[in-house]
Design an enzyme around this catalytic site. Structure first.
Site, PDB file in Angstrom:
ATOM      1  N   TRP A  61       0.840  -1.202   0.000  1.00  0.00           N
ATOM      2  CA  TRP A  61       0.000   0.000   0.000  1.00  0.00           C
ATOM      3  C   TRP A  61       0.867   1.239   0.000  1.00  0.00           C
ATOM      4  CZ3 TRP A  61      -2.963   0.774   5.317  1.00  0.00           C
ATOM      5  CH2 TRP A  61      -2.097   0.542   6.391  1.00  0.00           C
ATOM      6  N   ASN A  62       0.232   2.360  -0.367  1.00  0.00           N
ATOM      7  CA  ASN A  62       0.932   3.635  -0.511  1.00  0.00           C
ATOM      8  C   ASN A  62       0.155   4.739   0.188  1.00  0.00           C
ATOM      9  OD1 ASN A  62       2.893   2.767  -2.702  1.00  0.00           O
ATOM     10  ND2 ASN A  62       0.961   2.379  -3.743  1.00  0.00           N
ATOM     11  N   HIS A  69      -6.367  19.821  -7.428  1.00  0.00           N
ATOM     12  CA  HIS A  69      -6.555  20.191  -8.838  1.00  0.00           C
ATOM     13  C   HIS A  69      -5.491  19.540  -9.716  1.00  0.00           C
ATOM     14  CE1 HIS A  69      -9.690  23.250  -7.877  1.00  0.00           C
ATOM     15  NE2 HIS A  69      -9.129  23.071  -6.692  1.00  0.00           N
ATOM     16  N   HIS A  73      -9.997  16.502 -12.766  1.00  0.00           N
ATOM     17  CA  HIS A  73     -10.525  16.897 -11.454  1.00  0.00           C
ATOM     18  C   HIS A  73     -11.763  17.773 -11.584  1.00  0.00           C
ATOM     19  CE1 HIS A  73      -7.922  20.419 -12.322  1.00  0.00           C
ATOM     20  NE2 HIS A  73      -8.829  21.090 -11.631  1.00  0.00           N
ATOM     21  N   ASP A  75     -13.746  21.083 -10.205  1.00  0.00           N
ATOM     22  CA  ASP A  75     -13.642  22.389  -9.539  1.00  0.00           C
ATOM     23  C   ASP A  75     -14.958  22.665  -8.817  1.00  0.00           C
ATOM     24  OD1 ASP A  75     -11.148  22.976 -10.666  1.00  0.00           O
ATOM     25  OD2 ASP A  75     -11.952  24.374 -12.158  1.00  0.00           O
ATOM     26  N   HIS A  79     -13.858  27.137  -5.049  1.00  0.00           N
ATOM     27  CA  HIS A  79     -12.491  27.263  -5.594  1.00  0.00           C
ATOM     28  C   HIS A  79     -12.170  28.718  -5.923  1.00  0.00           C
ATOM     29  CE1 HIS A  79      -8.895  26.563  -7.858  1.00  0.00           C
ATOM     30  NE2 HIS A  79      -9.456  26.591  -9.047  1.00  0.00           N
ATOM     31  N   HIS A 207     -13.584  30.659 -14.663  1.00  0.00           N
ATOM     32  CA  HIS A 207     -13.686  30.396 -13.221  1.00  0.00           C
ATOM     33  C   HIS A 207     -14.539  31.472 -12.534  1.00  0.00           C
ATOM     34  CE1 HIS A 207     -10.211  27.719 -13.927  1.00  0.00           C
ATOM     35  NE2 HIS A 207     -10.519  27.146 -12.792  1.00  0.00           N
TER      36      HIS A 207
HETATM   37 MN    MN Z   1      -9.129  23.249 -11.016  1.00  0.00          MN
END
Ligand code: MN
Length: 257
Positions: A61-62, A69, A73, A75, A79, A207
């Site tokens: 495992w990690n 982002h 992904h 937003d 954001h 945005h």
């Molecule tokens: Mn973003």
């Protein structure tokens, strides 16, 4: 037959295909690069905890290191400063996560001009051909940019003047946010804004308007060429990060064949 039985039967027979629209997450996955003095997001990275060894003899495992982002992904409205009192990524409505999706394709235009901007007129002519944009649905913007996703340099396409990547005009961003019935806008590029949008008025206008109107953004999408112009169902699976401004997400499309 129930609607869901019809769906699972159609998936078994291949009449409905599940298409993965997600960029694989690894250290080389391209990320946004902001100029100084702004802070930047992290590359995705694995930190190994054990791999069938002294640290854990039977298990691998990690820990993961990532920005919210990084890679494909979502937003969230909070954001951006215009949506600062809006929902965080853990508060995304289920009906935004599973919703109808349509595609507008400007691959040919972007091939000639990497700074190509979608205009309101493009969406009006799309609607006269294909009908109204879906209420509560997603608009996915196909540009062919995914072909450049192999390296950071090609994906950013920057020169001394900054990055050259496609997007939407300021007025088109305002129209999507304030006049369309859409819940969100998805792109193939590293962000929903054009590479040159830092110089727009207002800066990063996609945005600015989308987040300010409680709309959602999706980035670094792939395989939009396998999604029809109309009729797909998008399934978006971000992590429910409490207070988060976004999250890496697995994004799937259900497509009728
Ligand atoms: Mn973003």
């Amino acid at each position: 037959m129930s609607v869901l039985s019809a769906l699972t039967d159609a998936m078994s027979s291949g009449a409905v295909e599940v298409v993965d629209l997600t960029t694989p997450l690894q250290e080389s996955t391209p990320i946004l690069e902001l100029p100084a003095p702004f802070a930047n997001t992290s590359r995705f990275r694995l930190e190994e905890l054990s791999r069938y060894d002294d640290r854990g003899p039977a298990w691998y495992w990690n820990d993961i290191h990532t920005g919210e982002h990084t890679g494909t992904h979502l937003d969230a409205p909070n954001h951006w400063v215009t949506g600062r009192n809006g929902p965080d990524v853990s508060q995304v409505p289920m009906r935004t996560l599973v919703a109808p999706a349509v595609v507008i394709d400007r691959t040919a235009e972007v091939e000639k001009d990497p700074d190509f901007l979608l205009e309101v007129a493009d969406l009006e002519s799309w609607q006269s051909e294909h009908g109204p944009l879906p209420d509560g649905g997603w608009l996915l913007y196909r540009t062919g940019w995914e072909a450049r996703g192999g390296t950071q340099e090609e994906f950013m396409n920057a020169d001394d003047a900054g990055p050259h990547t496609p997007g939407v005009s300021t007025e088109c961003a305002r129209w999507i946010a304030q006049e369309s019935p859409l819940t969100g806008f998805g792109v193939e590029t590293v962000g929903t804004d054009a590479g040159a949008a830092g110089g727009f008025d207002p800066p990063f206008s996609c945005h600015h308007f989308l987040m300010g109107a409680n709309r959602w953004g999706l980035t670094s999408l792939r395989n939009l060429g396998r999604v029809p112009t109309t009729g797909a169902v998008l399934v978006v699976c971000p992590l429910p990060i409490v207070g988060g401004s976004g999250s890496p997400a697995r994004v799937l499309a259900l497509v009728e064949r």
